[in-house]
Design an enzyme around this catalytic site. Structure first.
Site, short mmCIF file in Angstrom:
data_model
loop_
_atom_site.label_atom_id
_atom_site.label_comp_id
_atom_site.label_asym_id
_atom_site.label_seq_id
_atom_site.Cartn_x
_atom_site.Cartn_y
_atom_site.Cartn_z
N HIS A 141 50.54 -45.42 -87.52
CA HIS A 141 49.15 -45.51 -87.04
C HIS A 141 48.83 -46.98 -86.82
CE1 HIS A 141 44.86 -43.75 -87.05
NE2 HIS A 141 44.82 -44.98 -86.53
N HIS A 189 46.91 -49.99 -84.10
CA HIS A 189 46.12 -50.40 -82.94
C HIS A 189 46.59 -51.78 -82.51
CE1 HIS A 189 42.97 -47.23 -83.43
NE2 HIS A 189 43.33 -47.33 -84.71
N LYS A 224 46.60 -37.46 -79.90
CA LYS A 224 45.58 -37.78 -80.90
C LYS A 224 44.32 -36.96 -80.66
CE LYS A 224 43.81 -40.13 -84.34
NZ LYS A 224 43.86 -41.59 -84.53
N HIS A 242 42.28 -37.35 -86.49
CA HIS A 242 41.24 -38.04 -87.24
C HIS A 242 40.41 -36.95 -87.90
CE1 HIS A 242 38.34 -41.48 -87.86
NE2 HIS A 242 37.63 -40.43 -88.22
N HIS A 273 45.30 -41.30 -91.93
CA HIS A 273 44.46 -42.11 -92.84
C HIS A 273 43.58 -41.26 -93.77
CE1 HIS A 273 41.56 -41.24 -89.70
NE2 HIS A 273 41.97 -42.21 -88.91
N ASP A 284 46.74 -47.95 -89.94
CA ASP A 284 45.48 -47.98 -89.18
C ASP A 284 45.00 -49.43 -89.05
OD1 ASP A 284 43.32 -47.16 -87.68
OD2 ASP A 284 42.14 -46.47 -89.40
#
Length: 387
Positions: free
Chosen positions: A14, A16, A108, A145, A181, A254
């Protein structure tokens, strides 16, 4: 007492890495630590098609740091919307890398409005049933999520489990699912009770901090993330899960950088930047629990197994060598404030310099940008993806 440990190079399921000038800044931290990073698709606009995912992958590869280890691989994902089609899933699943691994490894699911830049997300899970059926058929991972939007912010994950996860798993019993997460005791208990196709990633911040760290004595914006930090009972449950040796739990940072001024604002962004010390942070957690011997599987085995990937054949070595985290790092033309900024880390990665003079503090010229240039930079910032 262990003062050095060698493990297979971890994967981050995970991550970004942003888009535009900041991507290169992020990759300088992520690439030395990881063999693979699962790249989140919530850009502006989001990565909703195979074509957009391939274009994003090329931008990531173009931003790779010099002298990086050549095995690093960005794992691409699609952003699911109410308009995603089974045909799009089939097209994405057919693509393979040179080594035979999937080019686009998962999709996702953001419930619409559940987190920053999720407005394009799914309004009703039933809208996705044809897509989820196709994903189950082709063996593509569903990354979730796991929060609803109608409950209290501290209860959104447990409500999601009851209202969406349980019916979803019953409806699609062979669909591979990652609850990303996870942040509550309820999520730990659910994953343990769920079928083996349902597993979960855990971030370093949810293992190290609770909501008191965020709120008591003043708001600390650089600890604000979604899912939000929870009570201590939940942190303890997550630590127990991560350090248990159970293959249902694995690393997913994350890591979600935002420019410092967008965090330190009246309406600050949600997201914590941890790529600068991700593996070292997990090492601290495992050492505190007396479970360093289980660090490798959590970081480097269980996630790869869940995603059907070969475990890394490369290694990294961590040693007990304290270093101080810089207060900021370069973030394109701006700065990002990292997790544990200004604090001392106990573990270091051998061969990875922690002298970040060029990355730590933005150059003086960045601070001296003319007003028009600064406004332009901020305008561009608003086009980046957010966690």
């Amino acid at each position: 007492m262990t003062d050095k440990i060698t493990i297979r190079r971890p994967d981050d399921f995970h991550h970004h890495c942003r888009d535009g000038p900041s991507t290169a800044s992020v990759l300088k931290h992520a690439v030395p630590r990881f063999t693979r990073c699962l790249m989140m698709p919530n850009l502006k606009p989001p990565v909703t098609t195979t074509e957009l995912a391939l274009e994003y992958k090329q931008r990531i590869l173009a931003a790779m740091p010099t002298n990086h280890h050549k095995t690093f691989q960005p794992l691409m994902t699609l952003y699911l919307t109410d308009r995603t089609t089974p045909e799009e899933i089939e097209e994405a699943a057919a693509l393979k890398n040179d080594d035979g691994t999937p080019t686009i490894i998962g999709c996702k699911y953001y419930p619409a409005g559940a987190t920053t830049n999720s407005d394009f997300g799914v309004s009703k899970v039933e809208n996705l049933y044809p897509v989820l059926s196709k994903m189950q058929e082709v063996g593509m991972m569903l990354c979730i999520h796991s929060e609803v939007t109608h409950a209290d912010i501290f209860d959104r994950e447990p409500v999601f489990i009851e209202e969406i996860m349980k019916p979803l798993v019953a409806k699609f019993p062979a669909l591979k699912i990652t609850m990303e997460h996870i942040s509550t005791q309820e999520a730990v208990e659910y994953v343990l009770s769920a079928p083996n196709n349902v597993k979960a990633s855990i971030t370093p911040q949810h293992l190290m901090f609770n909501r008191n760290h965020l709120l008591v004595g003043g708001i600390r914006p650089h600890l604000y993330c979604l899912p939000i930090l929870k009570a201590e009972v939940h942190r303890v449950a997550l630590v127990g899960a991560a350090t248990s040796g159970n293959p249902k739990f694995f690393l997913g940072t994350d890591s979600a950088p935002h420019a410092t001024h967008t965090k330190e604002a009246a309406c600050g962004c949600a997201g914590i930047f941890s790529a600068h010390a991700a593996v070292e942070l997990y090492a601290e957690v495992f050492e505190k629990e007396g479970k360093l011997e289980l660090l490798e599987d959590f970081c480097s085995s269980y996630g790869a197994d869940h995603y059907g990937l070969a475990r890394s054949t490369e290694t990294i070595t961590l040693e007990k060598k304290p270093w101080k985290v810089p207060t900021t790092f370069e973030f394109g033309e701006l700065t990002v404030t990292p997790l544990k900024a200004g604090e001392e880390m106990q573990w270091s990665i051998v061969g990875l310099e922690h002298v970040f003079l060029m990355m730590a503090v933005t150059t003086m010229s960045s601070f001296m940008m003319a007003g028009a240039e600064l406004a332009k930079a901020i305008e561009f910032l608003l086009q980046w993806e957010e966690c």
